[in-house]
Structures are given as C-alpha cells and as structure tokens.
Design a protein around this motif. Structure first.
Motif, PDB file in Angstrom:
ATOM      1  N   LEU A  82       0.902   4.751  -6.263  1.00 21.84           N
ATOM      2  CA  LEU A  82       0.313   4.645  -4.930  1.00 21.84           C
ATOM      3  C   LEU A  82       1.385   4.344  -3.881  1.00 21.84           C
ATOM      4  O   LEU A  82       2.270   3.514  -4.116  1.00 21.84           O
ATOM      5  N   PRO A  83       1.313   4.977  -2.702  1.00 19.40           N
ATOM      6  CA  PRO A  83       2.196   4.554  -1.599  1.00 19.40           C
ATOM      7  C   PRO A  83       1.772   3.169  -1.124  1.00 19.40           C
ATOM      8  O   PRO A  83       0.601   2.926  -0.843  1.00 19.40           O
ATOM      9  N   LYS A  84       2.733   2.258  -1.057  1.00 21.60           N
ATOM     10  CA  LYS A  84       2.375   0.867  -0.794  1.00 21.60           C
ATOM     11  C   LYS A  84       2.918   0.318   0.522  1.00 21.60           C
ATOM     12  O   LYS A  84       2.601  -0.809   0.891  1.00 21.60           O
ATOM     13  N   LEU A 143      -3.185  -1.863   2.064  1.00 18.53           N
ATOM     14  CA  LEU A 143      -3.883  -3.136   2.209  1.00 18.53           C
ATOM     15  C   LEU A 143      -4.868  -3.279   1.057  1.00 18.53           C
ATOM     16  O   LEU A 143      -5.678  -2.382   0.807  1.00 18.53           O
ATOM     17  N   VAL A 144      -4.824  -4.410   0.378  1.00 20.03           N
ATOM     18  CA  VAL A 144      -5.762  -4.703  -0.704  1.00 20.03           C
ATOM     19  C   VAL A 144      -6.750  -5.749  -0.212  1.00 20.03           C
ATOM     20  O   VAL A 144      -6.353  -6.759   0.388  1.00 20.03           O
ATOM     21  N   ILE A 145      -8.033  -5.511  -0.446  1.00 19.67           N
ATOM     22  CA  ILE A 145      -9.080  -6.429   0.003  1.00 19.67           C
ATOM     23  C   ILE A 145      -9.651  -7.173  -1.192  1.00 19.67           C
ATOM     24  O   ILE A 145     -10.103  -6.560  -2.165  1.00 19.67           O
ATOM     25  N   LEU A 146      -9.645  -8.495  -1.105  1.00 18.10           N
ATOM     26  CA  LEU A 146     -10.288  -9.338  -2.109  1.00 18.10           C
ATOM     27  C   LEU A 146     -11.511  -9.997  -1.479  1.00 18.10           C
ATOM     28  O   LEU A 146     -11.382 -10.908  -0.663  1.00 18.10           O
ATOM     29  N   PRO A 147     -12.718  -9.537  -1.810  1.00 21.72           N
ATOM     30  CA  PRO A 147     -13.914 -10.206  -1.292  1.00 21.72           C
ATOM     31  C   PRO A 147     -14.111 -11.549  -2.001  1.00 21.72           C
ATOM     32  O   PRO A 147     -13.976 -11.645  -3.228  1.00 21.72           O
ATOM     33  N   ARG A 195       3.261  -8.344  -8.073  1.00 20.09           N
ATOM     34  CA  ARG A 195       4.032  -7.756  -9.175  1.00 20.09           C
ATOM     35  C   ARG A 195       3.779  -6.257  -9.297  1.00 20.09           C
ATOM     36  O   ARG A 195       4.616  -5.521  -9.832  1.00 20.09           O
ATOM     37  N   SER A 196       2.621  -5.801  -8.816  1.00 13.64           N
ATOM     38  CA  SER A 196       2.324  -4.365  -8.829  1.00 13.64           C
ATOM     39  C   SER A 196       2.849  -3.645  -7.595  1.00 13.64           C
ATOM     40  O   SER A 196       2.650  -2.441  -7.432  1.00 13.64           O
ATOM     41  N   GLY A 197       3.514  -4.402  -6.702  1.00 13.07           N
ATOM     42  CA  GLY A 197       4.167  -3.780  -5.557  1.00 13.07           C
ATOM     43  C   GLY A 197       3.403  -3.847  -4.247  1.00 13.07           C
ATOM     44  O   GLY A 197       3.865  -3.316  -3.235  1.00 13.07           O
ATOM     45  N   PHE A 198       2.245  -4.513  -4.225  1.00 12.77           N
ATOM     46  CA  PHE A 198       1.475  -4.620  -2.993  1.00 12.77           C
ATOM     47  C   PHE A 198       1.997  -5.772  -2.137  1.00 12.77           C
ATOM     48  O   PHE A 198       2.390  -6.817  -2.659  1.00 12.77           O
ATOM     49  N   GLU A 199       1.979  -5.558  -0.811  1.00 12.78           N
ATOM     50  CA  GLU A 199       2.533  -6.551   0.104  1.00 12.78           C
ATOM     51  C   GLU A 199       1.529  -7.071   1.124  1.00 12.78           C
ATOM     52  O   GLU A 199       1.848  -7.994   1.885  1.00 12.78           O
ATOM     53  N   ARG A 200       0.332  -6.489   1.176  1.00 16.05           N
ATOM     54  CA  ARG A 200      -0.690  -6.935   2.137  1.00 16.05           C
ATOM     55  C   ARG A 200      -1.985  -7.238   1.412  1.00 16.05           C
ATOM     56  O   ARG A 200      -2.473  -6.428   0.629  1.00 16.05           O
ATOM     57  N   LEU A 201      -2.553  -8.391   1.729  1.00 13.83           N
ATOM     58  CA  LEU A 201      -3.800  -8.825   1.101  1.00 13.83           C
ATOM     59  C   LEU A 201      -4.733  -9.364   2.169  1.00 13.83           C
ATOM     60  O   LEU A 201      -4.343 -10.178   3.006  1.00 13.83           O
TER      61      LEU A 201
END
Length: 267
Positions: free
Chosen positions: A26-28, A32-36, A114-120
């Motif tokens: 995935l392009p990272k 943005l990853v959303i945690l409800p 660790r999976s490379g995501f930078e926005r939460l």
C-alpha cells in the motif's frame, strides 16, 4: 439501514480484508488509518448497550462512501469496549480500565507503525473515553513519532436547529441525539416505548457544566436515576438521518484533509 461489513467501507477500505502482501505494498505517504473506539454500556431502558459502538461503525460506513476513490483511508475493526466505569453497576455495562484501554491503543499504534503507517485517527463515540484518548494520542506521538488525530463525530455539528439548546447542553447520554441516531441506524434495536426524559439539574449554575467550563467527576447514579441524561421521548429517525447526513458530509472532507497533514518541527 446500517448493515455491518457491507459497502465501500468494508469491501474497499477495511484494512484487515487485505493480505499481508497487499498491506506491505500500500502507498503510505498519504495514508490514514482509522481506529474506532466505542463502548458497551447501559443507555437506559430503551437503547441497546451497543449504542456508542454502533453509532461509530454506522457513521464511518456512511462517511467512507462519500470519500474520493483516490483517498488512502483505511478502517480497522473497532475497539468496541471503552472506559465505562461511570456506568458500572448498571446492567449490561462492560468496562475496560483506563490502563487496559491505553495499553490496547498503544499496542495497536505500535503494530501499525511497524507496518509502515504514519497517521492514525482515534475515532471516538463515547464521552468517557475522551480524556484518555487525548492523553494517549500524545503518548503515541512521543513513543513512535506517528501523527495522531482524535475526534468525536458529535463535535462536527449537525444537530443545530433540530435539537433544543437545553438538550444540546445536558443531553449527553441516551437522550434525543443518540436515540434519534440509533432510530435511523437500527430502529428495531430501540424500545422507544420505554424512552424517558431526565435532564441533569445543572441550569442554576453559572460555571459548573457536564462537559465544558468547570467540570466535575460523576458516576451515572449521581446525575440520573434512569441511566439517561436527556430527553429520549422526542427522538425521531428523521432527525437521526439528517444529523447523520450532515456529520458524514463533514467527516468525509475532514478525512481527506488529515491524509495530507504533516507535522514538521514547529508546526
């Protein structure tokens, strides 16, 4: 009507639906990853104990339908339990301790990093989680350098002109706002014949409020005998649909903005 695991949110933007290889590729840079984060707790005699988590899932399902296809926004399974100890002792409430909830969120953030995501984005639908999420957001930033956002969809407006001023101020739990939303999302989960009106007696104070100005610590039994703070008797599905449409329009635009925001030193 909301149906879990259907629609673009779940078919196209649900991160765990992907394989490990797909997640890696995935392009990272602008992802943005959303945690409800919700709650399972009593909402009086008429609403399901799943109310907060249900509202969060339904809101994100609708908002992600409105996103441009190119937006790199990914949804995680919700943390369905929250810090609900203010409702302990009332049937159906399942609460995590503050330390447990903080630990869960920190571990999830570390794993995403660790999976490379930078926005939460911590997407919260329970008032009892607010203070903890404000704190844990900064802890994540300090701990692994991720950019962390937090919001509650109720902060995006949508109820002005539909719900009166007293209810907007004091209807913080199971009142008109939440009941209208659940009526629009899962009407068969609402037992409206048991709806009540119970407004916390705070109008005589100039500075003390439930959620602003000068706040005070409370247990639900301190402010309500029914488990409700607000007027559920005037709730309607039509109001809920209007609120949901307005909130999700705004949320879709906000998510696009969050994808490109970068913290660099003195920002």
């Amino acid at each position: 009507m909301f149906t879990r695991y259907e629609g673009k949110a779940w078919e196209e933007r649900f991160l765990p639906r992907l394989t490990s290889k797909q997640v890696k590729e995935l392009p990272k840079d602008d992802a943005l990853v959303i945690l409800p984060v919700g709650a399972v707790e009593q909402h009086g005699p008429h609403l399901p104990v799943m109310t907060d988590t249900l509202i969060g899932e339904a809101t994100l399902t609708a908002a992600l339908e409105k996103l441009e296809a190119a937006a790199q926004v990914w949804l995680l399974p919700p943390v369905s339990y929250g810090k609900s100890n203010e409702h302990l002792g009332l049937p159906g409430t399942i609460s995590l301790s503050a330390a447990t909830l903080q630990g869960i969120i920190l571990d999830i953030a570390d794993s995403l990093h660790r999976s490379g995501f930078e926005r939460l984005l911590l997407f919260n639908t329970h008032g009892g989680n607010v203070d903890l999420l404000n704190m844990v957001s900064r802890e994540i930033r300090i701990r692994n350098g991720m950019t962390v956002f937090y919001l509650s969809p109720s902060s995006l407006g949508g109820a002005e002109g539909l719900i009166d001023a007293e209810e907007l101020e004091y209807g913080i739990h199971g009142g008109d706002y939440e009941t209208s939303l659940v009526l629009s999302i899962k009407p068969n989960w609402v037992q409206q014949q048991h709806a009540v009106r119970e407004i916390p007696q705070m109008s005589g104070y100039d500075f003390l409020t439930m959620e602003g100005k000068v706040r005070f610590a409370w247990h639900m039994s301190d402010i309500s005998t029914s488990g409700i703070a607000g007027d559920a008797t005037v709730a309607t599905a039509d109001k809920g649909r209007i609120i949901m449409d307005c909130v999700t329009d705004t949320l879709a635009k906000a998510l696009t903005e969050l994808c490109t925001f970068k913290l660099r030193g003195g920002v």
